[in-house]
Write an enzyme that holds these catalytic residues in place. Sequence first.
Site, short mmCIF file in Angstrom:
data_model
loop_
_atom_site.label_atom_id
_atom_site.label_comp_id
_atom_site.label_asym_id
_atom_site.label_seq_id
_atom_site.Cartn_x
_atom_site.Cartn_y
_atom_site.Cartn_z
N HIS A 273 -107.19 -52.46 12.43
CA HIS A 273 -107.39 -51.50 13.53
C HIS A 273 -106.71 -51.98 14.81
O HIS A 273 -107.36 -52.18 15.84
CB HIS A 273 -108.89 -51.26 13.76
CG HIS A 273 -109.56 -50.60 12.61
ND1 HIS A 273 -110.25 -51.30 11.63
CD2 HIS A 273 -109.64 -49.30 12.24
CE1 HIS A 273 -110.73 -50.46 10.73
NE2 HIS A 273 -110.37 -49.24 11.07
N ASP A 314 -109.05 -45.76 18.27
CA ASP A 314 -109.66 -47.04 17.87
C ASP A 314 -109.55 -48.10 18.95
O ASP A 314 -109.52 -49.30 18.64
CB ASP A 314 -109.00 -47.55 16.58
CG ASP A 314 -109.69 -47.05 15.32
OD1 ASP A 314 -110.91 -46.80 15.39
OD2 ASP A 314 -109.02 -46.88 14.29
N ASP A 423 -105.95 -40.31 10.37
CA ASP A 423 -106.59 -41.62 10.45
C ASP A 423 -106.57 -42.36 9.11
O ASP A 423 -106.50 -43.59 9.08
CB ASP A 423 -108.03 -41.45 10.95
CG ASP A 423 -108.67 -42.76 11.37
OD1 ASP A 423 -107.92 -43.72 11.66
OD2 ASP A 423 -109.90 -42.83 11.43
#
Length: 578
Positions: A273, A314, A423
């Site tokens: 991430h 994120d 995503d």
Amino acid sequence: MLEVFNSSSQWNRRANDSHPQSCFLQMAAKIIYFTVNGRAEQAEFREDCPAQDVKDLFRAAAEAGPYDILKLYNTKGNIINISPGLEPNTPQSCYKLEVVAADCNSADLATVLGFDLSSMEKRLQSLEKKILVEAGETPSVVLEMKSQVESFREKLESVEHLSWLGLFKELSEGTHKPSPFYHKRALRKTREECERVRETFLQMSSLEVTEEVKQYLKTPTFDNWQWEDAEIMVLLRVMYTDLDFMTKFNIELEVLQEFLYEVYRRYNNIPFHNFKHCFCVTQMMYGLIWLTDLRSKFDDIDLLTMMTSAVCHDLDHTGYNNAYQINARTELALRYNDISPLENHHCAVAFEILEKTENNIFRNLSTEQYKRIREGMIKCILATDMARHNEILNKFKSILPAFDFTNKDHKDVLMMIMIKVSDISNEARPMDVAEPWLDCLLQEFFNQSDMEKLEGLPVTPFMDRDKVTKPSSQTGFIRFVLLPLFIELANLFPSLEQHIIDPVRKALDYYTEMEKALEKEKQNRAQGDQPGKVQVANTDRPREPAAPSDPKTPANGNLSRPAGPLKPPASTVPYVKK
């Protein structure tokens, strides 16, 4: 201390320390043959030489300035990394080194030219405005001067040959890539690291991106592994520009650059991430907007909301999912009462960045427009919590038969579906792009399960390195999370079938075959067969990451499709990202 010297067109790098001879004997030097500006050169350095020193070596060979952009090409025309891991070659297989763009604002260049081009351009613009006010039109002599300045700038920047952003990667090839892992680095980026990337990004701010890259950027096949962080920010800027956000929402270039830099700074050094993931999600969103012709169906402000949500979705992720946050009773879990703690935090950080005037790309919007964007971004970012996956997908399926692009509620749900697809879209990319991302994800998962064991917390089953294999982590996730979501979106936009569904089916075939081969190997071992009859490389356990400069060889994805009915595992949610 390392130094560079040139001798008979040979560029060398040798250690200069208290025991130079012993150090030099520790590792043999490699020789790299290359051409620069048509002349043959060769570089010599040891494999343990720092990466930055190797880059400086090639910069010196090219007589390039500190902010000039260099790219090295192999015999096929593909970009290769200038690093200690360069493969030695022969004079017959020379690499090609190019200075593909020059900084027209550097002090060194100004000294050589005898004037500052940027300053001259500003003075010319000021003079042009003054004459226009007084004379009512721009004299031809001023137009000619302006043309000459622009021509000179183009020559300096080599815009026509910006091969550092060119299309040289052959997607069918399993090219070597540096490992994308960051597990040995500090969680937060250092100030020095950020300033170095910022300086590089700003130096690139006036560069033009080739039309080929602009088109490539609109496709799901885009390969993120070829681009460094500063270059990624340039590509994000291109997306905002090509969607005409700059003009329609009066976004100043300087403000957009500050915003993108702050976003980069607030993504952490974690395996998955991270800032590159932010880029991949945004690039997929950008590609979907073009592939579905969403510009003709959505308001521009909705597109701006979707793109900015993808950029921010994120922010400040620490590599531990919501289950960990709640079980460990972290500050985030307490603050947000166990309700999507990560997603609420990502959203809060996004608006914290936007609160500063110098970063606020929305500062020229009306109060009503800002309110609409904020509401939309909150909905989109909170939708990335996979705990809400079934809720959002079922809602979309219920409105799909009578979907109305003029209905705000319908559009809101579609926006959430679009960011969800973006995503978790890595498997829609070519295998040599997608598989390194799976390695990143598993490393982050394993880090979390290790921490859960150390702290005596419930261990998330799909993150346990002792139980999870690479194929087992993907087959259920693709069958029962990815495909159902992607298929529903393709029901609304049939053109997406070939772009995102076909590649995902191939990925499922690939990991299913890998899982079968692994199971067969285990059976053979159990029966006492000799090892090696069935060769499955790195599938027994997902591979541990190598150092950032080590190459990675993606596996071949040409496997046959499995047969048989599809049956869901006991739980599908544990396979998901968050």
